[in-house]
Motif scaffolding. Structure first.
Motif, mmCIF file in Angstrom:
data_model
loop_
_atom_site.group_PDB
_atom_site.id
_atom_site.type_symbol
_atom_site.label_atom_id
_atom_site.label_comp_id
_atom_site.label_asym_id
_atom_site.label_seq_id
_atom_site.Cartn_x
_atom_site.Cartn_y
_atom_site.Cartn_z
ATOM 1 N N UNK A 156 0.830 -1.189 0.000
ATOM 2 C CA UNK A 156 0.000 0.000 0.000
ATOM 3 C C UNK A 156 0.869 1.245 0.000
ATOM 4 N N UNK A 157 0.462 2.218 -0.766
ATOM 5 C CA UNK A 157 1.248 3.450 -0.882
ATOM 6 C C UNK A 157 1.445 4.070 0.497
ATOM 7 N N UNK A 158 2.633 4.467 0.742
ATOM 8 C CA UNK A 158 2.945 5.038 2.047
ATOM 9 C C UNK A 158 3.497 6.443 1.844
ATOM 10 N N UNK A 159 3.091 7.330 2.701
ATOM 11 C CA UNK A 159 3.670 8.667 2.630
ATOM 12 C C UNK A 159 4.595 8.841 3.830
ATOM 13 N N UNK A 160 5.632 9.602 3.617
ATOM 14 C CA UNK A 160 6.507 9.893 4.741
ATOM 15 C C UNK A 160 5.937 11.119 5.431
ATOM 16 N N UNK A 161 5.711 11.011 6.740
ATOM 17 C CA UNK A 161 5.151 12.169 7.438
ATOM 18 C C UNK A 161 6.272 13.063 7.925
ATOM 19 N N UNK A 162 6.433 14.110 7.206
ATOM 20 C CA UNK A 162 7.467 15.075 7.544
ATOM 21 C C UNK A 162 6.896 16.451 7.289
ATOM 22 N N UNK A 163 7.270 17.404 8.096
ATOM 23 C CA UNK A 163 6.843 18.754 7.752
ATOM 24 C C UNK A 163 7.700 19.215 6.588
ATOM 25 N N UNK A 164 7.019 19.682 5.562
ATOM 26 C CA UNK A 164 7.750 20.114 4.384
ATOM 27 C C UNK A 164 8.338 21.497 4.608
ATOM 28 N N UNK A 165 9.489 21.748 4.054
ATOM 29 C CA UNK A 165 10.069 23.086 4.192
ATOM 30 C C UNK A 165 9.241 24.115 3.419
ATOM 31 N N UNK A 166 9.410 25.371 3.751
ATOM 32 C CA UNK A 166 8.638 26.400 3.067
ATOM 33 C C UNK A 166 9.193 26.656 1.664
ATOM 34 N N UNK A 167 10.485 26.666 1.572
ATOM 35 C CA UNK A 167 11.050 26.761 0.213
ATOM 36 C C UNK A 167 11.960 25.556 -0.031
ATOM 37 N N UNK A 168 11.993 25.136 -1.297
ATOM 38 C CA UNK A 168 12.643 23.857 -1.591
ATOM 39 C C UNK A 168 14.073 23.972 -2.085
ATOM 40 N N UNK A 169 14.457 25.185 -2.350
ATOM 41 C CA UNK A 169 15.855 25.399 -2.719
ATOM 42 C C UNK A 169 16.725 25.244 -1.482
ATOM 43 N N UNK A 170 18.015 25.426 -1.660
ATOM 44 C CA UNK A 170 18.917 25.318 -0.520
ATOM 45 C C UNK A 170 19.977 26.399 -0.633
ATOM 46 N N UNK A 171 20.497 26.834 0.511
ATOM 47 C CA UNK A 171 21.529 27.865 0.460
ATOM 48 C C UNK A 171 22.736 27.384 -0.351
ATOM 49 N N UNK A 172 23.350 28.311 -1.045
ATOM 50 C CA UNK A 172 24.563 27.966 -1.786
ATOM 51 C C UNK A 172 24.312 27.312 -3.127
ATOM 52 N N UNK A 173 23.030 27.060 -3.448
ATOM 53 C CA UNK A 173 22.709 26.432 -4.732
ATOM 54 C C UNK A 173 21.913 27.395 -5.596
ATOM 55 N N UNK A 174 21.948 27.211 -6.932
ATOM 56 C CA UNK A 174 21.119 28.055 -7.798
ATOM 57 C C UNK A 174 19.635 27.841 -7.494
ATOM 58 N N UNK A 175 18.801 28.820 -7.840
ATOM 59 C CA UNK A 175 17.357 28.687 -7.693
ATOM 60 C C UNK A 175 16.879 27.446 -8.434
ATOM 61 N N UNK A 176 15.894 26.764 -7.891
ATOM 62 C CA UNK A 176 15.358 25.587 -8.573
ATOM 63 C C UNK A 176 14.248 25.993 -9.536
ATOM 64 N N UNK A 177 14.139 25.289 -10.644
ATOM 65 C CA UNK A 177 13.007 25.522 -11.551
ATOM 66 C C UNK A 177 11.828 24.673 -11.107
ATOM 67 N N UNK A 178 10.701 24.833 -11.822
ATOM 68 C CA UNK A 178 9.466 24.188 -11.379
ATOM 69 C C UNK A 178 9.602 22.664 -11.269
ATOM 70 N N UNK A 179 10.203 22.035 -12.306
ATOM 71 C CA UNK A 179 10.263 20.572 -12.248
ATOM 72 C C UNK A 179 11.230 20.105 -11.169
ATOM 73 N N UNK A 180 12.214 20.917 -10.882
ATOM 74 C CA UNK A 180 13.146 20.568 -9.804
ATOM 75 C C UNK A 180 12.462 20.698 -8.443
#
Ligand SMILES: [Zn+2]
Ligand SMILES: [Zn+2]
Ligand SMILES: [Zn+2]
Lengths: 125, 822
Positions: free
Chosen positions: B350-374
């Motif tokens: 059965x499909x399982x989801x990981x219960x984690x609070x998602x971050x507000x933004x998905x990029x990370x410091x020191x990296x280029x901005x992410x595009x939509x598919x990223x």
């Protein structure tokens, strides 16, 4: 009549197999050659003197049983029939010792061309 | 009268006479010779039987053995055939010469002795050198051919049987032809499946395949000994001896990589005792030299340069770790979570989801901005226990992976394990992850500690050496002592090892992320570590058991990154490959219905260059993150047939040839035109570092390097700086300009390596600014995908011929592609 006759199976060699084999053989030869060429300038010292006893009574009687040479000559027991073959002495080393062995090689072998020429010259004399 | 003295007869032993030909059983001493390779020592006769070469020549070629000895009862007596002058025993180099005036003949090697001029002055006739092996047979007056009767009574062995038994001898030297008939020998292994009952069944399928590959790898590498190697000596910064030498390589055969272990031997001479030492390859220079760092510096004959031998020291480590991981997967319930266990085996879960609070933004410091598919990829991955990310060329796989690892590490579930099959990929990822501010430890194999790395400061061995706190001064003192003296007293060595281990542990434990190769995850230094979150990059280039190594350290959440439309893992053993070992875990999961998240925006190629790959390999979904303007190179005046479309297919009609190694191909015309194109690029202002020449064939690669360095129209140095590489080795890399030489050009033989669509995909997607393809459309168009590519180029008026300064559209006719039935 003791001789048996077996119908010779016609052996067909697969041309693909032959081509593959030829290719691998050539590759091995080339690789061997290349590996030696890489060994730049490491020319071996010459060590190719023909031992004196080889010359004694060698070519005079081609088909005679040569005497045992000092360096351990051996002769073939069988006579090499006819004139299709030429007797030669193969010079080999056993350790540091030089040795010759008599062998018969076909007269049309390119190796004996010079010997033949020399024989021809002798005949003319 | 019969005496009944049975003991003097060997009944029924005919076939087993030691000197009987191992193929056909002929045992006339005048007709047989013994292979003189110590591990072989088998006898073979000089008859051809049903094959194109005589049995002995067949054996020598198939086994790559090169020395023989005559029988004691043969006319010459027991004699090892060797050069009379230098002692060389390679029969492929030997031939007879005769004396000018006497009927004396002698064996002499073709290289170098035959070219020693002084011999001419010594009464020897060098003009009639008569090779020992002629017409694929030994000279018949030296080794007699068995009589017709003898041959008819002998076993009629076929070329296929010869191939099979030679193959068998590689793993079992005592095998007989009868063994070929035994069950098991010729059986195909059980093929891989889509689903497995349990991890034991999984192990039952994969363990034999890994064993096959390991055996093949061992056999191949150990047979790669080279003699007469010339050494150039040097000393490394760490004061260790380094030997530089050339070690030729061939397609599909041994490719040395840094970290490989080799043994260097010198058999000794009057002034030097015999010597040998093992060492690790620390680099491969641009001049194709291997740099070997020796383990022991003592007694090295550094004043000698010639006559060394090199053997490969095969290590079973990587295969052992794969087998170990499969075993752990089966017997240790905590090796992976229950969900992952069933998921990997293909069970319905059965499909399982990981219960984690998602971050507000998905990029990370020191990296280029992410595009939509990223962003989508990062977000989905964080919520799922198992996910696949497909990263087509240039779509920012590494950045996306680094962002995922960053967020995983911030979730506080312990350390994250990041792996890839290749060291290069691990280094790239480690660098990007470290840029986000996370504490990264890059764990290297012990054998690679001396190999330079772009992320050296992140490596565990570097951090141990540079952890300069006062408590560690003891370790430092011992380290210094060890460096200076080369070794420590046994008590000090014990102390040193214990301290080092403790420090390694401390540093590793304080890291947020551990980066290593998949095989490296099986390092004993990680045996007590547990990793709930594991990311594997380039996972489509790893075999399943290889991927399993990092997973069985406690994985609960797994991310596999890769691209199954590019090249997969290299499997050397054909049997194992046929059984499916070349299929990655990523691919099987795709087949099981896991939908990979595809990164869709490519930032590498000029939009004209990405069009065909996008349509042919990615259902047209690849979008361009770069514009035509961003991929224009002002000031570069190159004769592209269509302005703003920096690509063309340059029609070549030159013939392919088999390379000198015999195992590869080259094409002289293409090589000459590659040089012209390179020169035109250089003249137009492109610098060497921007150009990459790629080709599927090692033979052509080597030929181009050679050709350019000899015939390059400009300064030689410029051509030396241009990277010429195989397509396969360029996967994961890019250059501004790519020149692709296809090589294959023949009527009937097909196009070999070029047949694999994934290789074409890789080749077409390496260039940023422009690409030139050299090939024969007549030959290539038979294959549907190439036909499509050629049509694409033709439609865009980029299929051209003629001199570079006057390119004309080519009217060459394509062939109808053969349909692929699948
Ligand atoms: Zn052998
Ligand atoms: Zn035989
Ligand atoms: Zn020689």
């Amino acid at each position: 009549d003791d001789e048996i006759h077996v119908r010779q199976k016609v052996t067909e060699i697969d041309p693909q197999e032959e081509a593959d084999f030829e290719r691998e053989l050539r590759a091995l030869m080339q690789e061997s050659l290349d590996s030696r060429k890489l060994e730049l300038r490491a020319r071996p010292a010459l060590n190719m003197m023909i031992p004196m006893n080889v010359f004694e009574g060698s070519t005079k009687d081609h088909h005679g049983r040569g005497a045992e040479g000092e360096s351990g000559d051996e002769t073939l027991d069988e006579d090499a029939g006819g004139s299709k073959e030429v007797q030669v002495k193969v010079l080999v080393k056993r350790g540091n010792k030089q040795q010759t062995k008599q062998m018969y090689i076909p007269r049309d072998c390119s190796l004996v061309q010079s010997t033949k020429q020399k024989e021809a010259a002798e005949l003319e004399e | 009268e019969e005496t009944g003295d049975d003991e003097s007869y060997e009944f029924g032993k005919g076939d087993f006479t030691e000197h009987a030909c191992r193929y056909c059983g002929v045992q006339n001493p005048a007709c047989v010779v013994r292979c003189n390779v110590p591990s072989c020592r088998k006898w073979f006769c000089n008859s051809r039987g049903n094959t194109s070469g005589s049995h002995i020549v067949n054996h020598l070629v198939r086994a790559k053995h090169k020395e023989v000895c005559l029988h004691k009862d043969s006319p010459l007596g027991e004699t090892i055939l060797e050069c009379y002058n230098c002692g060389c025993r390679n029969v492929f180099l030997l031939g007879f010469i005769s004396a000018k005036t006497e009927s004396v003949v002698v064996l002499l090697c073709r290289e170098p002795c035959l070219s020693v001029n002084a011999l001419k002055d010594m009464n020897w006739d060098l003009s009639q050198w008569c090779p020992l092996i002629d017409d694929r047979c030994f000279l018949q007056w030296l080794v007699k051919v068995p009589s017709e009767q003898e041959q008819l009574r002998a076993r009629q062995i076929s070329a296929q049987q010869i191939n099979k038994v030679e193959e068998l001898w590689k793993t079992n030297p005592d095998a007989t032809l009868e063994d070929l008939e035994k069950p098991g020998v010729d059986d195909e292994p059980q093929p891989i499946a889509l689903k497995y009952e349990d991890a034991y069944q999984y192990q039952n399928v994969f363990a034999p395949l890994i064993k096959l590959e390991a055996d093949y790898d061992k056999m191949m590498k150990e047979s790669q000994s080279k003699d007469n190697v010339t050494i150039r000596w040097d000393i490394g910064l760490n004061k260790k001896r380094i030997a530089y030498f050339v070690f030729p390589k061939e397609d599909n055969e041994l490719r040395l990589v840094p970290g490989d272990e080799l043994r260097l031997r010198y058999s000794g001479d009057a002034a030097h005792p015999a010597w040998q030492s093992v060492g690790h390859v620390i680099k491969l220079t641009a001049q194709e030299e291997v740099a070997l760092e020796l383990r022991a510096s003592q007694g090295v004959p550094v004043d000698v340069n010639h006559g060394f031998s090199v053997d490969f020291v095969w290590k079973s480590t990587s295969f052992d770790r794969m087998q170990g991981a499969m075993k752990t997967f089966a017997v240790d319930e905590t090796s992976v979570s229950g969900y992952i266990y069933h998921h990997l085996l293909g069970h319905e879960v059965e499909v399982q989801m990981v219960r984690n609070t998602l971050p507000r933004r998905f990029g990370a410091p020191g990296l280029p901005e992410l595009n939509a598919s990223q962003v989508f990829a990062v977000k989905s991955v964080l919520q799922k226990p198992v996910s696949l990310i497909q990263g087509p060329p240039g779509t920012g796989k590494t950045v996306t992976s680094a962002a995922i690892v960053y967020h995983m590490a911030k979730q506080g579930q312990g350390q994250v394990l990041v792996c890839a099959p290749s060291n290069v990929a691990v280094d790239q990822l480690a660098e990007k992850i470290s840029a986000t501010g996370l504490k990264v430890v890059r764990l290297c194999a012990k054998s690679r500690e001396a190999v330079s790395s772009p992320v050296e400061h992140l490596t565990l061995h570097y951090q141990v050496r540079h952890l300069d706190t006062s408590e560690k001064s003891e370790l430092h003192k011992l380290q210094q002592l060890k460096d200076e003296q080369g070794e420590l007293s046994s008590s000090d060595e014990k102390k040193y090892k214990a301290l080092k281990r403790a420090t390694e542990r401390e540093i590793s434990q304080s890291a947020d992320v551990i980066c290593c190769t998949c095989v490296g995850a099986g390092d004993p230094r990680l045996s007590n570590f547990r990793f709930r979150q594991v990311l594997i990059d380039e996972s489509t280039q790893a075999t399943e058991p290889e991927c399993l190594i990092p997973l069985v350290l406690g994985a609960k959440q797994v991310v596999l990154v890769g691209d199954h439309c590019q090249l997969g893992p290299v499997i050397m053993c054909k049997k194992a490959a046929r059984a499916g070992l070349a299929q990655s875990l990523f691919e099987r999961l795709v087949l099981l219905g896991v939908k990979p998240i595809r990164l869709q925006v490519q930032y590498r190629m000029h939009p004209s260059l990405s069009e065909f790959p996008s349509n042919s390999f990615y259902e047209g979904t690849l979008q361009n993150g770069v514009t035509i303007n961003e991929r224009q190179s002002p000031g570069i005046d190159f004769p592209w047939p269509v302005p703003n479309r920096p690509m063309f297919f340059y029609v070549q009609m030159g013939q392919e040839e088999i390379s000198a190694s015999g195992t590869s191909y080259l094409n002289r015309t293409e090589a000459a035109n590659v040089e012209k194109i390179v020169t035109t690029f250089l003249r137009s202002g492109v610098v060497p570092g921007q150009i990459g020449v790629i080709t599927p064939y090692e033979g052509q690669r080597a030929y181009i390097v050679n050709y350019m360095s000899r015939n390059g129209a400009l300064r030689q140095q410029l051509y030396k700086e241009i990277e010429v590489a195989s397509v396969d080795s360029f996967q994961g890399r890019e250059k501004d300009y790519i020149i692709l030489s296809c090589v294959r050009s023949n009527e009937h033989q097909g196009i070999g390596f070029l047949n694999d669509p994934r290789r074409l995909n890789v080749a077409l997607t390496r260039a940023r600014y422009g690409i030139v393809i050299l090939g024969n459309p007549k030959v290539l168009s038979k294959q549907p995908l190439w036909n499509g590519l050629l049509t694409h180029y033709k439609e865009h008026e980029c299929l051209v011929e003629g001199p570079l300064n006057n390119l004309k559209q080519s009217m060459v006719q394509f062939q109808k592609p053969k349909k692929i039935y699948n």
